[in-house]
Design an enzyme around this catalytic site. Structure first.
Site, PDB file in Angstrom:
ATOM      1  N   SER A 181      16.302  15.489 -11.223  1.00 23.18           N
ATOM      2  CA  SER A 181      17.301  14.465 -11.568  1.00 23.18           C
ATOM      3  C   SER A 181      18.480  15.082 -12.335  1.00 23.18           C
ATOM      4  O   SER A 181      19.579  14.530 -12.342  1.00 23.18           O
ATOM      5  CB  SER A 181      16.661  13.333 -12.380  1.00 23.18           C
ATOM      6  OG  SER A 181      16.064  13.844 -13.561  1.00 23.18           O
ATOM      7  N   LYS A 204      17.849  16.796 -15.697  1.00 27.33           N
ATOM      8  CA  LYS A 204      17.535  16.863 -17.134  1.00 27.33           C
ATOM      9  C   LYS A 204      17.915  18.224 -17.731  1.00 27.33           C
ATOM     10  O   LYS A 204      18.629  18.294 -18.731  1.00 27.33           O
ATOM     11  CB  LYS A 204      16.031  16.610 -17.376  1.00 27.33           C
ATOM     12  CG  LYS A 204      15.499  15.304 -16.841  1.00 27.33           C
ATOM     13  CD  LYS A 204      14.017  15.143 -17.108  1.00 27.33           C
ATOM     14  CE  LYS A 204      13.129  16.172 -16.441  1.00 27.33           C
ATOM     15  NZ  LYS A 204      13.139  16.147 -14.959  1.00 27.33           N
ATOM     16  N   SER A 209       8.298  13.449 -18.766  1.00 28.25           N
ATOM     17  CA  SER A 209       7.687  12.442 -19.660  1.00 28.25           C
ATOM     18  C   SER A 209       7.589  11.082 -18.960  1.00 28.25           C
ATOM     19  O   SER A 209       8.285  10.142 -19.333  1.00 28.25           O
ATOM     20  CB  SER A 209       8.455  12.340 -20.983  1.00 28.25           C
ATOM     21  OG  SER A 209       9.858  12.337 -20.811  1.00 28.25           O
TER      22      SER A 209
HETATM   23  N1  LIG Z   1       2.786  17.880 -10.173  1.00 30.06           N
HETATM   24  C1  LIG Z   1       3.980  18.059 -10.747  1.00 30.06           C
HETATM   25  N2  LIG Z   1       4.750  16.987 -11.049  1.00 30.06           N
HETATM   26  C2  LIG Z   1       5.958  17.185 -11.653  1.00 30.06           C
HETATM   27  N3  LIG Z   1       6.463  18.404 -11.972  1.00 30.06           N
HETATM   28  C3  LIG Z   1       5.725  19.500 -11.683  1.00 30.06           C
HETATM   29  C4  LIG Z   1       4.459  19.368 -11.057  1.00 30.06           C
HETATM   30  N4  LIG Z   1       3.956  20.615 -10.900  1.00 30.06           N
HETATM   31  C5  LIG Z   1       4.851  21.481 -11.391  1.00 30.06           C
HETATM   32  N5  LIG Z   1       5.919  20.813 -11.880  1.00 30.06           N
HETATM   33  C6  LIG Z   1       7.013  21.482 -12.593  1.00 30.06           C
HETATM   34  O1  LIG Z   1       6.793  21.156 -13.959  1.00 30.06           O
HETATM   35  C7  LIG Z   1       7.949  20.580 -14.538  1.00 30.06           C
HETATM   36  C8  LIG Z   1       7.605  19.297 -15.292  1.00 30.06           C
HETATM   37  O2  LIG Z   1       7.041  19.615 -16.513  1.00 30.06           O
HETATM   38  P1  LIG Z   1       7.111  18.571 -17.691  1.00 30.06           P
HETATM   39  O3  LIG Z   1       6.434  19.222 -18.841  1.00 30.06           O
HETATM   40  O4  LIG Z   1       8.508  18.123 -17.873  1.00 30.06           O
HETATM   41  O5  LIG Z   1       6.234  17.361 -17.111  1.00 30.06           O
HETATM   42  S1  LIG Z   1       5.600  16.110 -17.870  1.00 30.06           S
HETATM   43  O6  LIG Z   1       6.590  15.645 -18.871  1.00 30.06           O
HETATM   44  O7  LIG Z   1       4.369  16.524 -18.518  1.00 30.06           O
HETATM   45  O8  LIG Z   1       5.344  15.114 -16.823  1.00 30.06           O
HETATM   46  C9  LIG Z   1       8.883  20.214 -13.408  1.00 30.06           C
HETATM   47  O9  LIG Z   1      10.145  20.543 -13.925  1.00 30.06           O
HETATM   48  P2  LIG Z   1      11.463  19.721 -13.594  1.00 30.06           P
HETATM   49  O10 LIG Z   1      11.662  19.892 -12.119  1.00 30.06           O
HETATM   50  O11 LIG Z   1      12.506  20.431 -14.403  1.00 30.06           O
HETATM   51  O12 LIG Z   1      11.295  18.292 -14.004  1.00 30.06           O
HETATM   52  C10 LIG Z   1       8.423  21.074 -12.251  1.00 30.06           C
HETATM   53  O13 LIG Z   1       9.182  22.262 -12.218  1.00 30.06           O
HETATM   54  N1  LIG Z   2      25.614  15.181 -10.913  1.00 28.65           N
HETATM   55  C1  LIG Z   2      24.643  16.052 -11.192  1.00 28.65           C
HETATM   56  N2  LIG Z   2      24.064  16.064 -12.397  1.00 28.65           N
HETATM   57  C2  LIG Z   2      23.051  16.959 -12.662  1.00 28.65           C
HETATM   58  N3  LIG Z   2      22.599  17.865 -11.772  1.00 28.65           N
HETATM   59  C3  LIG Z   2      23.170  17.893 -10.553  1.00 28.65           C
HETATM   60  C4  LIG Z   2      24.188  16.993 -10.206  1.00 28.65           C
HETATM   61  N4  LIG Z   2      24.567  17.218  -8.929  1.00 28.65           N
HETATM   62  C5  LIG Z   2      23.799  18.237  -8.490  1.00 28.65           C
HETATM   63  N5  LIG Z   2      22.961  18.663  -9.461  1.00 28.65           N
HETATM   64  C6  LIG Z   2      22.002  19.753  -9.284  1.00 28.65           C
HETATM   65  O1  LIG Z   2      20.713  19.166  -9.276  1.00 28.65           O
HETATM   66  C7  LIG Z   2      19.778  20.087  -9.821  1.00 28.65           C
HETATM   67  C8  LIG Z   2      19.040  19.426 -10.974  1.00 28.65           C
HETATM   68  O2  LIG Z   2      18.049  20.317 -11.406  1.00 28.65           O
HETATM   69  P1  LIG Z   2      17.505  20.333 -12.879  1.00 28.65           P
HETATM   70  O3  LIG Z   2      18.616  20.255 -13.851  1.00 28.65           O
HETATM   71  O4  LIG Z   2      16.558  21.475 -12.966  1.00 28.65           O
HETATM   72  O5  LIG Z   2      16.729  18.939 -12.911  1.00 28.65           O
HETATM   73  P2  LIG Z   2      15.423  18.558 -13.727  1.00 28.65           P
HETATM   74  O6  LIG Z   2      15.434  19.345 -14.999  1.00 28.65           O
HETATM   75  O7  LIG Z   2      15.543  17.083 -13.936  1.00 28.65           O
HETATM   76  O8  LIG Z   2      14.273  18.924 -12.836  1.00 28.65           O
HETATM   77  C9  LIG Z   2      20.549  21.319 -10.257  1.00 28.65           C
HETATM   78  O9  LIG Z   2      20.482  22.281  -9.250  1.00 28.65           O
HETATM   79  C10 LIG Z   2      21.968  20.772 -10.412  1.00 28.65           C
HETATM   80  O10 LIG Z   2      22.935  21.763 -10.199  1.00 28.65           O
END
Ligand SMILES: Nc1ncnc2c1ncn2[C@@H]1O[C@H](COP(=O)(O)OS(=O)(=O)O)[C@@H](OP(=O)(O)O)[C@H]1O
Ligand SMILES: Nc1ncnc2c1ncn2[C@@H]1O[C@H](COP(=O)(O)OP(=O)(O)O)[C@@H](O)[C@H]1O
Length: 200
Positions: free
Chosen positions: A39, A41, A109
């Site tokens: 998303s 974050k 979260s």
């Molecule tokens: N099953 C599953 N569901 C969601 N995400 C997964 C999973 N397995 C690995 N990952 C990776 O772990 C990151 C999420 O970790 P978090 O500590 O933020 O998760 S939580 O708050 O405990 O739900 C998440 O990072 P973000 O993509 O940045 O959100 C993923 O990279």
């Molecule tokens: N409007 C936007 N706001 C935030 N991220 C964006 C947007 N458009 C595209 N992106 C891309 O979406 C991805 C979001 O990844 P990330 O920041 O790691 O998300 P999360 O931490 O929620 O998993 C990145 O590659 C970022 O460059």
């Protein structure tokens, strides 16, 4: 023989949180970014941190992914493990806020009750929940780490949005529609909120 819980007595510090605020020239608080994977974050937390740094403000990002490599190593993605993960992140954030920093937490979260529990451990103006709102279809299109593809192929169980729930915040302080705003616009919205609420 039944063991008693060891008595723990909290030590107080000669330096208060308010002293630290005065030294730093700004208040401390936590900006809690919650939302689906992909998303935005981490991207937004990191950009906001950079903007704060440029303004000589003391801040630090606690990113879910990074913490899972250390403090939260060994925790998985069951409801129980995610709750413990969020509890620990909340505790770490509390220490940093006590130390006078602006803490930016980026963690899915997914459970409302866990986030509310963390919120209740802060005073009212210290906890700023930022819902990074983005439709699943857009997160999946971005798929920055290729995780959605793997989850759809059944290679990652309990994946948020696919096979594990995400409970959106009911009354977050800030909502960022990351499919509608550019990262720059989103950062501006967050900084405006901080300025309008006396945090900057
Ligand atoms: N099953 C599953 N569901 C969601 N995400 C997964 C999973 N397995 C690995 N990952 C990776 O772990 C990151 C999420 O970790 P978090 O500590 O933020 O998760 S939580 O708050 O405990 O739900 C998440 O990072 P973000 O993509 O940045 O959100 C993923 O990279
Ligand atoms: N409007 C936007 N706001 C935030 N991220 C964006 C947007 N458009 C595209 N992106 C891309 O979406 C991805 C979001 O990844 P990330 O920041 O790691 O998300 P999360 O931490 O929620 O998993 C990145 O590659 C970022 O460059």
């Amino acid at each position: 023989m039944k063991h008693e819980t060891p008595p723990i007595v909290r030590h107080s510090s000669k330096v208060s949180k308010e002293d630290r605020h005065q030294l730093n020239g700004h208040k401390s608080c936590v900006l809690w970014f919650t939302g689906l994977s992909g998303s935005g974050k981490s991207t937004l937390a990191s950009e906001v941190e950079h903007e704060l740094f440029k303004r000589h403000m003391h801040s630090y990002v606690l990113d879910g992914d990074n913490l899972r490599l250390g403090l939260n190593q060994g925790l998985g993605f069951s409801q129980q493990d995610r709750s413990e993960n969020v509890r620990r992140i909340g505790e770490a954030a509390r220490l940093f806020v006590d130390a006078g920093l602006i803490v930016l937490v980026a963690a899915i979260s997914p459970y409302r009750a866990d986030r509310e529990r963390v919120r209740s451990s802060f005073s009212e103006d210290e906890f700023i929940e930022i819902y990074v709102k983005c439709p699943l279809v857009e997160c999946e299109r971005r798929d920055p780490k290729g995780l959605y593809k793997k989850a759809r192929a059944g290679k990652i169980p309990d994946f948020t949005g696919i096979s594990s729930i995400y409970e959106a915040p009911v009354q977050p302080e800030i909502i960022i529609a990351s499919d509608k705003h550019t990262p720059n616009e989103s950062v501006r919205l967050i900084l405006d909120y901080l300025r309008d609420n006396g945090c900057l």
